[in-house]
Design an enzyme around this catalytic site. Sequence first.
Site, PDB file in Angstrom:
ATOM      1  N   CYS A   1     -11.290  -1.622   0.294  1.00 48.64           N
ATOM      2  CA  CYS A   1     -12.363  -0.762  -0.176  1.00 48.64           C
ATOM      3  C   CYS A   1     -11.971   0.694   0.120  1.00 48.64           C
ATOM      4  O   CYS A   1     -11.404   0.994   1.169  1.00 48.64           O
ATOM      5  CB  CYS A   1     -13.718  -1.011   0.484  1.00 48.64           C
ATOM      6  SG  CYS A   1     -14.408  -2.629   0.112  1.00 48.64           S
TER       7      CYS A   1
ATOM      8  N   ARG B   1      -7.010   0.525  -3.036  1.00 50.93           N
ATOM      9  CA  ARG B   1      -7.604  -0.163  -1.880  1.00 50.93           C
ATOM     10  C   ARG B   1      -8.561  -1.278  -2.292  1.00 50.93           C
ATOM     11  O   ARG B   1      -9.013  -2.067  -1.452  1.00 50.93           O
ATOM     12  CB  ARG B   1      -8.373   0.847  -1.002  1.00 50.93           C
ATOM     13  CG  ARG B   1      -7.512   1.937  -0.448  1.00 50.93           C
ATOM     14  CD  ARG B   1      -8.343   2.857   0.421  1.00 50.93           C
ATOM     15  NE  ARG B   1      -8.868   2.156   1.564  1.00 50.93           N
ATOM     16  CZ  ARG B   1      -8.224   1.986   2.706  1.00 50.93           C
ATOM     17  NH1 ARG B   1      -7.022   2.479   2.851  1.00 50.93           N
ATOM     18  NH2 ARG B   1      -8.775   1.327   3.699  1.00 50.93           N
TER      19      ARG B   1
ATOM     20  N   TRP C   1     -13.232  -3.977  -2.748  1.00 56.23           N
ATOM     21  CA  TRP C   1     -12.451  -5.203  -2.709  1.00 56.23           C
ATOM     22  C   TRP C   1     -13.418  -6.231  -2.132  1.00 56.23           C
ATOM     23  O   TRP C   1     -13.797  -6.168  -0.969  1.00 56.23           O
ATOM     24  CB  TRP C   1     -11.226  -5.046  -1.812  1.00 56.23           C
ATOM     25  CG  TRP C   1     -10.321  -6.227  -1.844  1.00 56.23           C
ATOM     26  CD1 TRP C   1      -9.358  -6.499  -2.766  1.00 56.23           C
ATOM     27  CD2 TRP C   1     -10.276  -7.308  -0.890  1.00 56.23           C
ATOM     28  NE1 TRP C   1      -8.735  -7.677  -2.460  1.00 56.23           N
ATOM     29  CE2 TRP C   1      -9.266  -8.191  -1.324  1.00 56.23           C
ATOM     30  CE3 TRP C   1     -10.989  -7.612   0.271  1.00 56.23           C
ATOM     31  CZ2 TRP C   1      -8.952  -9.362  -0.635  1.00 56.23           C
ATOM     32  CZ3 TRP C   1     -10.678  -8.777   0.953  1.00 56.23           C
ATOM     33  CH2 TRP C   1      -9.674  -9.630   0.508  1.00 56.23           C
TER      34      TRP C   1
ATOM     35  N   ASN D   1     -16.938   0.349   4.269  1.00 60.04           N
ATOM     36  CA  ASN D   1     -15.673  -0.387   4.177  1.00 60.04           C
ATOM     37  C   ASN D   1     -15.551  -1.182   5.466  1.00 60.04           C
ATOM     38  O   ASN D   1     -15.643  -0.619   6.549  1.00 60.04           O
ATOM     39  CB  ASN D   1     -14.510   0.611   4.043  1.00 60.04           C
ATOM     40  CG  ASN D   1     -13.152  -0.064   4.203  1.00 60.04           C
ATOM     41  OD1 ASN D   1     -13.003  -1.251   3.930  1.00 60.04           O
ATOM     42  ND2 ASN D   1     -12.170   0.691   4.640  1.00 60.04           N
ATOM     43  N   GLY D   2     -15.341  -2.492   5.345  1.00 59.81           N
ATOM     44  CA  GLY D   2     -15.228  -3.345   6.527  1.00 59.81           C
ATOM     45  C   GLY D   2     -16.052  -4.601   6.350  1.00 59.81           C
ATOM     46  O   GLY D   2     -16.409  -4.956   5.225  1.00 59.81           O
TER      47      GLY D   2
ATOM     48  N   GLU E   1      11.318 -11.887   0.418  1.00 58.39           N
ATOM     49  CA  GLU E   1      10.777 -10.681  -0.217  1.00 58.39           C
ATOM     50  C   GLU E   1      10.837 -10.796  -1.748  1.00 58.39           C
ATOM     51  O   GLU E   1       9.879 -10.443  -2.440  1.00 58.39           O
ATOM     52  CB  GLU E   1      11.564  -9.448   0.285  1.00 58.39           C
ATOM     53  CG  GLU E   1      11.279  -8.142  -0.423  1.00 58.39           C
ATOM     54  CD  GLU E   1       9.853  -7.615  -0.232  1.00 58.39           C
ATOM     55  OE1 GLU E   1       9.098  -8.193   0.565  1.00 58.39           O
ATOM     56  OE2 GLU E   1       9.512  -6.640  -0.929  1.00 58.39           O
TER      57      GLU E   1
ATOM     58  N   LYS F   1       7.468 -10.774  -4.185  1.00 56.95           N
ATOM     59  CA  LYS F   1       7.238  -9.796  -5.255  1.00 56.95           C
ATOM     60  C   LYS F   1       6.920 -10.509  -6.565  1.00 56.95           C
ATOM     61  O   LYS F   1       6.058 -10.080  -7.320  1.00 56.95           O
ATOM     62  CB  LYS F   1       8.455  -8.892  -5.435  1.00 56.95           C
ATOM     63  CG  LYS F   1       8.572  -7.828  -4.377  1.00 56.95           C
ATOM     64  CD  LYS F   1       7.416  -6.843  -4.440  1.00 56.95           C
ATOM     65  CE  LYS F   1       7.432  -5.843  -3.303  1.00 56.95           C
ATOM     66  NZ  LYS F   1       7.103  -6.385  -1.991  1.00 56.95           N
TER      67      LYS F   1
ATOM     68  N   GLU G   1       3.324 -11.755  -6.243  1.00 58.77           N
ATOM     69  CA  GLU G   1       2.216 -10.794  -6.208  1.00 58.77           C
ATOM     70  C   GLU G   1       2.091  -9.952  -7.467  1.00 58.77           C
ATOM     71  O   GLU G   1       0.977  -9.645  -7.873  1.00 58.77           O
ATOM     72  CB  GLU G   1       2.205  -9.945  -4.926  1.00 58.77           C
ATOM     73  CG  GLU G   1       3.284  -8.911  -4.745  1.00 58.77           C
ATOM     74  CD  GLU G   1       3.066  -8.068  -3.482  1.00 58.77           C
ATOM     75  OE1 GLU G   1       4.040  -7.522  -2.980  1.00 58.77           O
ATOM     76  OE2 GLU G   1       1.922  -7.945  -3.001  1.00 58.77           O
TER      77      GLU G   1
ATOM     78  N   HIS H   1      17.034 -30.499   1.996  1.00 60.44           N
ATOM     79  CA  HIS H   1      16.048 -31.196   2.836  1.00 60.44           C
ATOM     80  C   HIS H   1      14.706 -31.343   2.132  1.00 60.44           C
ATOM     81  O   HIS H   1      13.689 -31.592   2.787  1.00 60.44           O
ATOM     82  CB  HIS H   1      15.887 -30.470   4.175  1.00 60.44           C
ATOM     83  CG  HIS H   1      17.146 -30.478   4.985  1.00 60.44           C
ATOM     84  ND1 HIS H   1      17.678 -31.625   5.521  1.00 60.44           N
ATOM     85  CD2 HIS H   1      17.999 -29.474   5.302  1.00 60.44           C
ATOM     86  CE1 HIS H   1      18.805 -31.330   6.157  1.00 60.44           C
ATOM     87  NE2 HIS H   1      19.020 -30.029   6.035  1.00 60.44           N
TER      88      HIS H   1
ATOM     89  N   LYS I   1      -4.065  -2.836  -1.202  1.00 59.43           N
ATOM     90  CA  LYS I   1      -2.908  -2.296  -0.487  1.00 59.43           C
ATOM     91  C   LYS I   1      -3.078  -2.389   1.025  1.00 59.43           C
ATOM     92  O   LYS I   1      -2.150  -2.702   1.745  1.00 59.43           O
ATOM     93  CB  LYS I   1      -2.694  -0.843  -0.885  1.00 59.43           C
ATOM     94  CG  LYS I   1      -1.529  -0.192  -0.174  1.00 59.43           C
ATOM     95  CD  LYS I   1      -0.398   0.035  -1.113  1.00 59.43           C
ATOM     96  CE  LYS I   1       0.855   0.551  -0.447  1.00 59.43           C
ATOM     97  NZ  LYS I   1       1.975  -0.366  -0.629  1.00 59.43           N
TER      98      LYS I   1
HETATM   99  C1  AGP Z   1       3.877  -6.201   0.070  1.00 55.67           C
HETATM  100  O1  AGP Z   1       4.345  -6.014  -1.216  1.00 55.67           O
HETATM  101  C2  AGP Z   1       2.462  -6.506   0.158  1.00 55.67           C
HETATM  102  N1  AGP Z   1       1.604  -5.746  -0.644  1.00 55.67           N
HETATM  103  C3  AGP Z   1       1.902  -6.907   1.489  1.00 55.67           C
HETATM  104  O2  AGP Z   1       2.468  -8.134   1.799  1.00 55.67           O
HETATM  105  C4  AGP Z   1       2.062  -5.934   2.688  1.00 55.67           C
HETATM  106  O3  AGP Z   1       3.409  -5.794   3.017  1.00 55.67           O
HETATM  107  C5  AGP Z   1       1.253  -6.471   3.877  1.00 55.67           C
HETATM  108  O4  AGP Z   1      -0.094  -6.601   3.513  1.00 55.67           O
HETATM  109  C6  AGP Z   1       1.388  -5.625   5.107  1.00 55.67           C
HETATM  110  O5  AGP Z   1       0.856  -4.350   4.902  1.00 55.67           O
HETATM  111  P1  AGP Z   1       1.168  -3.171   5.886  1.00 55.67           P
HETATM  112  O6  AGP Z   1       2.635  -2.911   5.809  1.00 55.67           O
HETATM  113  O7  AGP Z   1       0.348  -2.039   5.378  1.00 55.67           O
HETATM  114  O8  AGP Z   1       0.760  -3.605   7.261  1.00 55.67           O
END
Ligand code: AGP
Length: 581
Positions: free
Chosen positions: A2, A27, A74, A100-101, A454, A458, A461, A477, A576
């Site tokens: 948020c 956010r 969010w 927010n929270g 990683e 990607k 997401e 395995h 984010k």
């Molecule tokens: C990465 O592409 C993601 N959006 C997500 O996994 C992110 O790395 C994770 O939420 C951690 O966020 P931070 O680095 O702000 O702590």
Amino acid sequence: MCGILGYVGSKQAGPIILKGLRQLEYRGYDSVGIATIDHGRIELRKDAGRVDAVEKKLHFGDMIGVYGIGHTRWATHGPPVQKNAHPFVDESGKFVLIHNGIIENYLELKEVLRAQGVAFSSDTDSEVLVHLIAKVYRGDLLKAVFSILPRLQGAYALCVLHTDSREIICARNGSPLIVGVGNGENFVASDVSALVEHTRRVIYVRDFEVVRVGEHEVTCFTFEGKPVAHEVKEVSWNIEQAQKQGHKHFMFKEILEQDKVVEESLKVVFSCARSWNRIHIVACGGASYAGLLGKYIIEEVARIPVSFEVGSEFRYRKPLIGKGDLVVVISQSGETADTLAAVRLAKECGAHTLGIINVVGSTMAREVDEVVYTRTNGPEISVASTKAFLAQCIAMYQLAYHLKGGVFEFAGFGGYIKSLIELSESIKLVAQRYALYPNFIFIGRNRNFPLALEGALKLKEIAYIHAEAYQGGELKHGPLALVCEEMPTFAICPQDEFHDKMLSNIQEVKARRGRVVALGTAGDTKLAGLADDIFYLPAVDALLYPLLESVVLHLFAYHIADMRECDIDKPRNLAKSVTVE
Ligand code: AGP
């Protein structure tokens, strides 16, 4: 999660808040709303949807009034529909609030308020706040906010306005909140990007503080009402760095910036003590893969045992840590709730905490015993982390060499990254051939395995493709059962000490008719003979390959997501900054 924003000054608040909310949209983008106050009356416009879509219907830019608040949501409690969008107004129509929270005891508070005759208009936890404040208000908004705080459990950054006073009252406990200090106008926001266009002078509000933000003055208090002093800090980046600058997506722009990120990152200096009983690395999501890479590199370079765990697990265990241990946390935002909880737990256990953090002044940066900032050439806006991920990986190498008593060096690093970025168009051509597969496997061995994780993250997401990552040796395995013509494998196979083992793993995939995209070293004819498609990295020391691989993995996912017409910068269901559990 948020985004919250407030303005008080002498300009028309609607357009200012609208612009700021566009910056904060990363956010949360389930709904958006703005409230302004004009001639003692609240004007409220809100709806479900993205900022620009809702703006087309509601025309926030027309809202008059010289003070107001806005919110991008969010969703946590209640679906993303109009009635659950912030801001919320109380029954008298005099108070309006954003939050927010998460208010954990909202059900209990709701019952109490219902018993007093309050009718709720939403399913959210946040709405209780505005009714609580209205109930205790006796002509002083600041006092009313102070008096409800002891009743709240959970996390919050809240901002509330009253029709009769030209000021915003804010409170913070666990969710980010900053004040932008202007000339005859002031701002509050979840982060700097929303206000840097107007002022670069900011106050980082701490947890358990209440702030009264007027047109000409900002006053901070503890929750107990004691005034507290705050230094006004200067933000080092500017509004251009927070804009797309002609690119279709922030993610692409941020990938392209990485040669500069490397240049800046190589200037980062670690000065923490070198002798520790044990080192623990804790982070979440992509940052945790940088952390896992750190485990491999620190153990290999500095020969110190390192344990690694994601924040959401670490915080609920009874970790075997104590005095003499170093707990390293890695976070782009510096606000991730699980990583922050890990910091607090580590401190409680007596460990020394070191934060590798991107956002200056963030909660984590202020709570760790020692902070090293990653340098990413301005803010990272795309939800999918790219340049911050690379900066985090570089920091892991720097920490490893520092612990060994040396300094990390990588001659020609920036140039290599530039040459990999230049592969974008050829990566795009290959990506075309894989854009329609619903599943993917990524493999890598040892220090390349975190990069496989990683790459898979990607693709999940931003392209919504189911992807899993395994250590090459683990395929046999179980996961090998998945391999067939419809299940491609992305193999990270640079010329290092695991190269031959990886070639065998690729053979295993090929024998089951699986397609293979490989990431290898220039001139690797053996790999070229096996793979269906191949991208080349320049030949470097084996230890350094992981630092080159993410550019290709990110571009591959980016181009696939673009072909699938995904909302790359704002993937569904994500935000984010993950400030809730
Ligand atoms: C990465 O592409 C993601 N959006 C997500 O996994 C992110 O790395 C994770 O939420 C951690 O966020 P931070 O680095 O702000 O702590």
